[in-house]
Motif scaffolding. Structure first.
Motif, PDB file in Angstrom:
ATOM      1  N   VAL A  95      30.296  -7.219 -18.922  1.00  0.00           N
ATOM      2  CA  VAL A  95      28.760  -6.919 -19.063  1.00  0.00           C
ATOM      3  C   VAL A  95      28.708  -6.451 -20.493  1.00  0.00           C
ATOM      4  O   VAL A  95      27.750  -6.683 -21.379  1.00  0.00           O
ATOM      5  CB  VAL A  95      28.067  -6.276 -17.984  1.00  0.00           C
ATOM      6  CG1 VAL A  95      26.692  -5.501 -18.615  1.00  0.00           C
ATOM      7  CG2 VAL A  95      27.749  -7.277 -16.831  1.00  0.00           C
ATOM      8  N   ARG A 100      25.018 -10.989 -26.344  1.00  0.00           N
ATOM      9  CA  ARG A 100      23.807 -10.400 -26.034  1.00  0.00           C
ATOM     10  C   ARG A 100      22.893 -10.747 -26.916  1.00  0.00           C
ATOM     11  O   ARG A 100      23.053 -10.666 -28.122  1.00  0.00           O
ATOM     12  CB  ARG A 100      23.974  -9.077 -25.539  1.00  0.00           C
ATOM     13  CG  ARG A 100      24.298  -8.121 -26.830  1.00  0.00           C
ATOM     14  CD  ARG A 100      24.490  -6.752 -26.237  1.00  0.00           C
ATOM     15  NE  ARG A 100      25.525  -6.370 -25.443  1.00  0.00           N
ATOM     16  CZ  ARG A 100      25.759  -5.237 -24.988  1.00  0.00           C
ATOM     17  NH1 ARG A 100      24.779  -4.052 -25.213  1.00  0.00           N
ATOM     18  NH2 ARG A 100      26.572  -4.945 -24.123  1.00  0.00           N
ATOM     19  N   VAL A 104      21.495  -4.956 -22.406  1.00  0.00           N
ATOM     20  CA  VAL A 104      21.665  -5.095 -21.043  1.00  0.00           C
ATOM     21  C   VAL A 104      21.376  -4.323 -20.003  1.00  0.00           C
ATOM     22  O   VAL A 104      21.215  -2.832 -20.493  1.00  0.00           O
ATOM     23  CB  VAL A 104      23.140  -5.637 -20.863  1.00  0.00           C
ATOM     24  CG1 VAL A 104      23.561  -6.923 -21.832  1.00  0.00           C
ATOM     25  CG2 VAL A 104      24.028  -4.460 -21.336  1.00  0.00           C
ATOM     26  N   GLY A 131      16.710 -11.371 -20.168  1.00  0.00           N
ATOM     27  CA  GLY A 131      17.463 -10.372 -21.283  1.00  0.00           C
ATOM     28  C   GLY A 131      18.606 -11.595 -21.435  1.00  0.00           C
ATOM     29  O   GLY A 131      18.663 -12.846 -21.565  1.00  0.00           O
ATOM     30  N   SER A 132      20.041 -11.023 -21.571  1.00  0.00           N
ATOM     31  CA  SER A 132      21.159 -11.428 -21.803  1.00  0.00           C
ATOM     32  C   SER A 132      22.015 -12.028 -20.261  1.00  0.00           C
ATOM     33  O   SER A 132      22.949 -12.325 -20.474  1.00  0.00           O
ATOM     34  CB  SER A 132      22.194 -10.738 -22.550  1.00  0.00           C
ATOM     35  OG  SER A 132      21.484 -10.488 -23.714  1.00  0.00           O
ATOM     36  N   ALA A 134      22.883  -9.988 -17.589  1.00  0.00           N
ATOM     37  CA  ALA A 134      23.658  -9.090 -16.816  1.00  0.00           C
ATOM     38  C   ALA A 134      23.238  -8.865 -15.543  1.00  0.00           C
ATOM     39  O   ALA A 134      24.136  -8.848 -14.636  1.00  0.00           O
ATOM     40  CB  ALA A 134      23.651  -7.705 -17.758  1.00  0.00           C
ATOM     41  N   PHE A 158      16.849 -16.593 -25.105  1.00  0.00           N
ATOM     42  CA  PHE A 158      17.489 -15.011 -24.139  1.00  0.00           C
ATOM     43  C   PHE A 158      17.846 -15.979 -22.824  1.00  0.00           C
ATOM     44  O   PHE A 158      18.934 -15.798 -22.430  1.00  0.00           O
ATOM     45  CB  PHE A 158      16.280 -14.445 -23.718  1.00  0.00           C
ATOM     46  CG  PHE A 158      16.148 -13.265 -24.876  1.00  0.00           C
ATOM     47  CD1 PHE A 158      16.824 -13.237 -26.064  1.00  0.00           C
ATOM     48  CD2 PHE A 158      15.208 -12.105 -24.547  1.00  0.00           C
ATOM     49  CE1 PHE A 158      16.706 -12.008 -27.163  1.00  0.00           C
ATOM     50  CE2 PHE A 158      14.899 -11.313 -25.807  1.00  0.00           C
ATOM     51  CZ  PHE A 158      15.664 -11.353 -26.726  1.00  0.00           C
ATOM     52  N   ALA A 162      21.451 -16.121 -21.275  1.00  0.00           N
ATOM     53  CA  ALA A 162      21.903 -15.637 -20.059  1.00  0.00           C
ATOM     54  C   ALA A 162      22.463 -16.867 -19.408  1.00  0.00           C
ATOM     55  O   ALA A 162      23.464 -16.889 -18.605  1.00  0.00           O
ATOM     56  CB  ALA A 162      20.511 -15.363 -19.378  1.00  0.00           C
ATOM     57  N   ASN A 165      26.364 -16.855 -20.170  1.00  0.00           N
ATOM     58  CA  ASN A 165      27.052 -15.961 -19.624  1.00  0.00           C
ATOM     59  C   ASN A 165      27.240 -16.102 -18.121  1.00  0.00           C
ATOM     60  O   ASN A 165      28.478 -15.549 -17.523  1.00  0.00           O
ATOM     61  CB  ASN A 165      26.310 -14.326 -19.665  1.00  0.00           C
ATOM     62  CG  ASN A 165      26.409 -14.228 -21.295  1.00  0.00           C
ATOM     63  OD1 ASN A 165      27.320 -14.330 -22.071  1.00  0.00           O
ATOM     64  ND2 ASN A 165      25.263 -13.306 -22.018  1.00  0.00           N
TER      65      ASN A 165
END
Length: 359
Positions: A95, A100, A104, A131-132, A134, A158, A162, A165
């Motif tokens: 994380v 990002r 986060v 967000g990203s 996390a 965004f 996300a 990730n």
């Protein structure tokens, strides 16, 4: 023909049907996965293993091919003998090092959200904003393959970060995850049936604007947990929830994490810590037609009788009084100290300029 024990068959099926992404966390290092390298001074760097490439530093380089196929926890050396400890990043490491586009949710807060929000395997959860990703990763781990997480994000870039990730850490798309673009308060009521959601998690600037949407989709007894950054947001959200009447009394807190230095007998708190990152506030949906209780609170100062106020004196609470004589003496002592310091400074200045008075 011999009969197959159903219990044995069920156990075998459980062993082979691993939760999504679990297989990628086991076995030797594979090309394409992220590996965390720690040098002899404790400095960490995360790399993505790519055949035929190398990790370069001012102390030489380390070929990625040296790591591919090695068991997790191996020690490897660069071309000049620099040693590295190689491990897969933990969720908390991932994380903090992942790409990002927005700030986060820190691991310490994500853990609180999962526990205090009672996010359980199989739960139906909605969140905003992403967000990203996390927090989405932690929520997906909690609900599992049989659960449901619907994430709402206003900004497409965004959402793309996300998505990348989440797919990185789960080694592909997660079967329980759905992500939608748009404003939460508009989209959630359009896409989720009333009373069909178990938990709502909001990380946004103005969660009080989502009261009606949350109350619509959240099942009776469901939990609504908010993550806000400032005292103003916290206060306004709490007062909006109280005024609405469809939720329980909100409960709020913050968490701080302080690491410790461990070296022989030098065991002490670290000089730096992860202090305030945000406030968490949780409330629960009441049944339809029920109005939330107004909790009885301690009386304010104006609610006390005059005799109560008269008894509330410094002496009554153990404060020792100071006489006027002692205060005057303390003032003289303070003035004397200041004057003495001035005299010494002046004498040093005169001596430096050769203007000491004759005796």
């Amino acid at each position: 023909m011999s009969k197959i024990d159903p219990h044995t068959a069920a156990s075998a099926a459980k062993e082979t049907a691993l939760p999504h992404g679990a297989a990628a966390r086991r076995g030797p290092f594979r090309a394409g996965e992220r590996v965390q390298l720690t040098d002899e001074r404790g400095r960490m760097n995360t790399i993505t293993l790519t055949p035929g490439t190398a990790y370069h530093t001012h102390k030489g380089f380390l070929n990625h091919d040296t790591l591919i196929g090695q068991p997790e926890g191996s020690m490897v050396e660069s071309n000049v003998g620099q040693q590295y400890q190689a491990l897969r990043p933990l969720l908390s490491d991932f994380v903090l090092s992942m790409p990002r586009g927005a700030a986060v949710v820190y691991p310490k807060d994500a853990g609180q959200i999962i526990t205090m929000g009672d996010i359980y395997p199989g739960a139906r959860v909605v969140e905003a904003g992403v967000g990203s990703g996390a927090l989405s990763i932690s929520l997906l781990r909690a609900v599992g393959d049989s659960g449901y997480l619907h994430s709402f994000e206003r900004r497409e870039e965004f959402a793309d970060i996300a998505r990348g990730n989440v797919e990185t850490i789960f080694d592909g798309p997660h079967p329980a995850w759905k992500i939608s673009l748009g404003d939460f308060q508009d989209q959630v009521v359009a896409q989720e049936a009333p009373g069909s959601i178990d938990r709502v998690v909001l990380d946004m600037l103005a969660p009080w604007e989502c009261l009606d949407a949350v109350a619509t989709v959240l099942a009776p007894g469901g939990v609504w947990i908010n993550y806000v950054a400032t005292v103003t947001q916290l206060s306004r959200t709490a007062e909006a929830i109280r005024a609405d009447g469809r939720f329980t009394e909100p409960d709020a807190w913050e968490s701080m994490v302080r690491g410790w230095h461990l070296e022989g007998l030098a065991v002490r708190p670290d000089h730096r810590m992860v202090a305030h990152t945000g406030f968490l506030m949780v409330t629960r949906r009441l049944a339809d037609g029920v109005t939330g209780m107004t909790l009885k609170r301690r009386a304010s100062k104006t609610d006390f009788a005059q005799e109560d106020l008269d008894a509330w004196t410094p002496a009554a609470v153990g404060e020792r009084s100071v006489s006027d004589k002692k205060l005057r003496r303390a003032a003289r002592d303070a003035s004397s100290t200041v004057q003495t310091r001035r005299n010494i400074s002046q004498a040093e200045a005169d001596e430096a300029h050769g203007t000491l008075p004759e005796h």
